[in-house]
Design a protein around this motif. Structure first.
Motif, PDB file in Angstrom:
ATOM      1  N   SER A 196      -0.612  -3.987   1.145  1.00  0.00           N
ATOM      2  CA  SER A 196       0.348  -2.995   0.662  1.00  0.00           C
ATOM      3  C   SER A 196      -0.037  -2.496  -0.726  1.00  0.00           C
ATOM      4  CB  SER A 196       1.762  -3.590   0.661  1.00  0.00           C
ATOM      5  OG  SER A 196       2.152  -3.939   1.973  1.00  0.00           O
ATOM      6  N   LEU A 197      -0.562  -3.404  -1.569  1.00  0.00           N
ATOM      7  CA  LEU A 197      -1.105  -2.948  -2.851  1.00  0.00           C
ATOM      8  C   LEU A 197      -2.283  -2.005  -2.635  1.00  0.00           C
ATOM      9  CD1 LEU A 197      -1.025  -6.158  -5.101  1.00  0.00           C
ATOM     10  CD2 LEU A 197       0.301  -4.071  -5.422  1.00  0.00           C
ATOM     11  N   GLU A 214      -1.043  -4.957   9.337  1.00  0.00           N
ATOM     12  CA  GLU A 214      -0.832  -6.098   8.440  1.00  0.00           C
ATOM     13  C   GLU A 214      -0.471  -5.603   7.036  1.00  0.00           C
ATOM     14  OE1 GLU A 214      -3.448  -9.743   9.971  1.00  0.00           O
ATOM     15  OE2 GLU A 214      -4.693  -8.045   9.397  1.00  0.00           O
ATOM     16  N   TYR A 215       0.723  -5.090   6.931  1.00  0.00           N
ATOM     17  CA  TYR A 215       1.258  -4.626   5.662  1.00  0.00           C
ATOM     18  C   TYR A 215       2.766  -4.858   5.697  1.00  0.00           C
ATOM     19  CZ  TYR A 215       2.086  -0.543   8.655  1.00  0.00           C
ATOM     20  OH  TYR A 215       2.458   0.279   9.693  1.00  0.00           O
ATOM     21  N   ILE A 216       3.434  -4.693   4.577  1.00  0.00           N
ATOM     22  CA  ILE A 216       4.871  -4.968   4.490  1.00  0.00           C
ATOM     23  C   ILE A 216       5.633  -3.920   5.307  1.00  0.00           C
ATOM     24  CG2 ILE A 216       6.849  -5.067   2.923  1.00  0.00           C
ATOM     25  CD1 ILE A 216       4.912  -6.098   0.762  1.00  0.00           C
ATOM     26  N   GLN A 217       6.356  -4.389   6.313  1.00  0.00           N
ATOM     27  CA  GLN A 217       7.039  -3.463   7.223  1.00  0.00           C
ATOM     28  C   GLN A 217       8.546  -3.642   7.276  1.00  0.00           C
ATOM     29  OE1 GLN A 217       5.284  -2.436  11.000  1.00  0.00           O
ATOM     30  NE2 GLN A 217       3.421  -3.606  10.573  1.00  0.00           N
ATOM     31  N   SER A 218       9.065  -4.712   6.682  1.00  0.00           N
ATOM     32  CA  SER A 218      10.512  -4.933   6.718  1.00  0.00           C
ATOM     33  C   SER A 218      10.974  -5.474   5.380  1.00  0.00           C
ATOM     34  CB  SER A 218      10.875  -5.932   7.830  1.00  0.00           C
ATOM     35  OG  SER A 218      10.367  -7.222   7.532  1.00  0.00           O
ATOM     36  N   VAL A 219      12.266  -5.338   5.127  1.00  0.00           N
ATOM     37  CA  VAL A 219      12.837  -5.788   3.861  1.00  0.00           C
ATOM     38  C   VAL A 219      12.603  -7.277   3.652  1.00  0.00           C
ATOM     39  CG1 VAL A 219      15.022  -6.111   2.627  1.00  0.00           C
ATOM     40  CG2 VAL A 219      14.553  -3.954   3.811  1.00  0.00           C
ATOM     41  N   SER A 220      12.645  -8.040   4.721  1.00  0.00           N
ATOM     42  CA  SER A 220      12.443  -9.493   4.613  1.00  0.00           C
ATOM     43  C   SER A 220      11.034  -9.846   4.164  1.00  0.00           C
ATOM     44  CB  SER A 220      12.747 -10.169   5.949  1.00  0.00           C
ATOM     45  OG  SER A 220      11.836  -9.731   6.951  1.00  0.00           O
ATOM     46  N   GLN A 221      10.113  -8.903   4.273  1.00  0.00           N
ATOM     47  CA  GLN A 221       8.718  -9.157   3.886  1.00  0.00           C
ATOM     48  C   GLN A 221       8.393  -8.661   2.474  1.00  0.00           C
ATOM     49  OE1 GLN A 221       6.534  -7.130   6.974  1.00  0.00           O
ATOM     50  NE2 GLN A 221       6.896  -8.740   8.505  1.00  0.00           N
ATOM     51  N   GLU A 275       8.858   1.430  -0.211  1.00  0.00           N
ATOM     52  CA  GLU A 275       7.725   2.093  -0.849  1.00  0.00           C
ATOM     53  C   GLU A 275       6.598   2.334   0.143  1.00  0.00           C
ATOM     54  OE1 GLU A 275       4.112   1.285  -4.042  1.00  0.00           O
ATOM     55  OE2 GLU A 275       5.826  -0.084  -4.036  1.00  0.00           O
ATOM     56  N   VAL A 276       6.289   1.324   0.944  1.00  0.00           N
ATOM     57  CA  VAL A 276       5.202   1.439   1.911  1.00  0.00           C
ATOM     58  C   VAL A 276       5.501   2.564   2.910  1.00  0.00           C
ATOM     59  CG1 VAL A 276       4.031   0.278   3.824  1.00  0.00           C
ATOM     60  CG2 VAL A 276       4.426  -0.941   1.664  1.00  0.00           C
ATOM     61  N   SER A 277       6.731   2.649   3.380  1.00  0.00           N
ATOM     62  CA  SER A 277       7.080   3.699   4.342  1.00  0.00           C
ATOM     63  C   SER A 277       6.906   5.087   3.738  1.00  0.00           C
ATOM     64  CB  SER A 277       8.521   3.517   4.832  1.00  0.00           C
ATOM     65  OG  SER A 277       8.616   2.390   5.684  1.00  0.00           O
ATOM     66  N   PHE A 278       7.294   5.241   2.485  1.00  0.00           N
ATOM     67  CA  PHE A 278       7.131   6.547   1.830  1.00  0.00           C
ATOM     68  C   PHE A 278       5.659   6.873   1.587  1.00  0.00           C
ATOM     69  CE2 PHE A 278      11.648   5.846   0.432  1.00  0.00           C
ATOM     70  CZ  PHE A 278      12.178   6.926   1.132  1.00  0.00           C
TER      71      PHE A 278
END
Length: 563
Positions: free
Chosen positions: A211-212, A240-247, A415-418
């Motif tokens: 994600s970074l 393999e990147y952050i896809q949910s709030v829990s992550q 952030e990742v989704s945007f």
């Protein structure tokens, strides 16, 4: 007698020094050993991680609630506001960031000695995160030869400044290496409690590193679009990147005095907490779209103005409770309003004689000349409560731990989704822009416990997807509340949202960078000169020369963004 005594004292001290050096010459190495310290070659990596992870998250969140929150106009302050409201970023020190890097370098070296892929990968990820913030904020910086002051070559005490391009390239390379190392890592030597982000979960760290990478690929997307596109498409394909709030990569708020959260100020310094107030730019956005996050982040004004053209004076000098006059003359109230929290307090004014903002939520316009007096505050003063301007919501003044809602978020799923929505708008192979846009909104609402309002919110005018970069960046700016470093970087890169400065700003444009600190000028003058030469003067650099808050570093040179 005084001169004679001084001579005798000098001779005696010389004799003592001679005897001391003669008798101790062969034991100087032993004198310099701290009997209570741990040799670097014996440090347990588990003991280094909490300091590195906590310091990095807290420093990042500090940017997000202080100077950069002011720069992107999430908040303004009504006291001690030079850096917050008006880009007073002269001689900004980066020592704290390099302190984190020194500890992190020790972690990396110990990980290599122990042949531990997990600790190596964690260290490379944190190195990238910290250097990313340094170059985002200052531009060129010591990088390749930084952290080598303990070597015999004295030149490493005064490292050269690498170009911003070199630093971004290095960040991306280190993150790629970290992802590879995580693939072959195990946690048999890891104490989960010391991993403050993911509790020893390798998959969590790998998602964070990727994600970074998404963040920094998008940073360089104007300068190196092919590199950015290839990198982002590959990570999206991997999943393999952050896809949910829990992550989310986040540090929980502990409620301790060491936390940087402004929440702690109510117990330690109530006046300091009261200086943080909403910015009208942000309030306008949230009110225009009926954003359900508004009451989560900000409190309504304690005393709402009420227009009354029949008044013979500009404004009443008392307040009303449910319309009835009270025997309280203006302010300060001390705890009067708090003692009657459920009451409806108003104050009347004549709109033909004076102009006040009579909305339920009111912010300070950016860069005001005298923000402490804004909107008819009858008791102005630095740090005083302005009953006619919105302050932060009550959750930010809780003396205890307020639950899971407050965290220092280093990278969020929103952030990742945007980022992916922006990539899709560029035509890259990452799925549908509209889908990612709505997912970014939904994840942000979930973080702030407003997911039940998702359907009604996305039906609001201005929120319904219109397939423009401006809208995507606008909602990303909103979602970056308390993570203003990302909104600041996005604004510099895209020019969105459209931010206007106020009368107290030294220049009529939002600033772009921090000035280098005095330590660099005093101790590393030769090398900082080269870095200054690589900055680009703009029409707004002003009297500071190239080391100005309004000069452009490599990433923005040759572009028209943000101005």
């Amino acid at each position: 007698m005084k001169n004679k005594s001084n001579i005798y004292i000098g001779l005696l001290m010389s004799l003592i020094c001679c005897i001391g050096f003669t008798s101790c010459d062969n034991n100087l190495d032993k004198m310099n050993v701290n009997p209570y310290g741990i040799a670097p070659g014996e440090v347990n990596p588990n003991l280094l991680m909490p300091t590195i992870l906590a310091s990095a998250a807290q420093s990042y969140a500090d940017l997000g609630v202080n100077d950069l929150a002011g720069a992107v106009q999430h908040t303004q302050k009504n006291g001690w506001y030079g850096g917050h409201n008006n880009y007073g970023w002269e001689s900004k020190d980066w020592t704290g960031w390099y302190d984190i890097l020194r500890n992190n370098d020790l972690l990396y070296n110990r990980a290599v000695e122990l042949e531990n892929n997990y600790f190596q990968a964690v260290s490379l990820t944190m190195k990238s995160f910290v250097f990313g913030n340094i170059t985002d904020l200052w531009g060129d910086a010591p990088y390749t030869n930084a952290l080598r002051g303990n070597e015999l070559d004295p030149n490493f005490q005064y490292p050269q400044f690498d170009s911003q391009e070199v630093i971004y390239d290095g960040i991306i390379a280190d993150l790629q290496t970290a992802v590879t190392l995580f693939n072959d890592a195990n946690t048999t030597a890891v104490v989960p409690e010391n991993d403050l982000y993911f509790g020893g979960d390798i998959a969590g760290w790998k998602r964070f590193a990727n994600s970074l990478l998404l963040r920094y690929y998008m940073r360089i997307s104007t300068k190196k679009p092919d590199v950015a596109q290839t990198g982002i498409e590959a990570i999206y394909a991997s999943g393999e990147y952050i896809q949910s709030v829990s992550q989310d990569a986040a540090l929980d708020y502990t409620g301790g005095a060491s936390d940087i959260w402004i929440t702690r100020h109510i117990a330690m310094d109530p006046d300091d907490f009261q200086r943080y107030q909403a910015c009208q730019t942000f309030i306008d956005q949230l009110m225009r779209t009926n954003d359900p996050r508004l009451p989560v982040w900000f409190a309504p004004v304690r005393v709402q103005w009420e227009a009354d053209e029949s008044l013979e004076v500009a404004a009443e000098d008392f307040i009303r409770n449910d319309g009835e006059p009270l025997g309280v003359i203006t302010y300060p109230f001390d705890d009067f309003v708090n003692d009657y929290a459920d009451e409806n307090f108003t104050r009347r004014y004549n709109p033909n004689l004076v102009s006040y903002n009579d909305a339920e939520y009111v912010g300070l316009p950016p860069s005001l000349m005298v923000p402490e007096s804004y909107n008819g505050n009858p008791s102005p003063g630095q740090g005083t409560q302005n009953q006619h301007v919105s302050q932060l919501a009550d959750i930010y003044q809780s003396a205890g731990t307020p639950g899971d809602i407050l965290k220092a978020r280093l990278v969020s799923s929103a952030e990742v989704s945007f980022i992916l929505a922006e990539a899709a708008l560029k035509g890259w192979n990452v799925g549908d822009a509209e889908t990612h846009y709505y997912e970014g909104i939904q994840k942000s609402l979930t973080v702030w416990e407003q997911e039940a309002n998702y359907d009604s919110f996305i039906a609001e005018e201005g929120v319904i997807f219109n397939n423009t970069l401006e809208q995507v960046m606008e909602q990303k700016w909103v979602a970056s509340w308390t993570a203003a470093a990302e909104a600041f970087a996005d604004y510099k890169r895209t020019g969105y949202p459209n931010l206007a400065t106020g009368p107290q700003s030294p220049q009529p444009r939002v600033a772009l960078r921090f000035q280098y600190g005095n330590d660099e000028y005093n101790n590393n003058a030769d090398n900082i000169t080269d870095a200054l030469e690589r900055l680009e003067l703009t029409d707004y650099s002003g009297g500071f020369g190239k080391d100005s808050q309004w000069s452009k570093s490599w990433l923005y040179q040759g572009t028209t963004a943000p101005w």
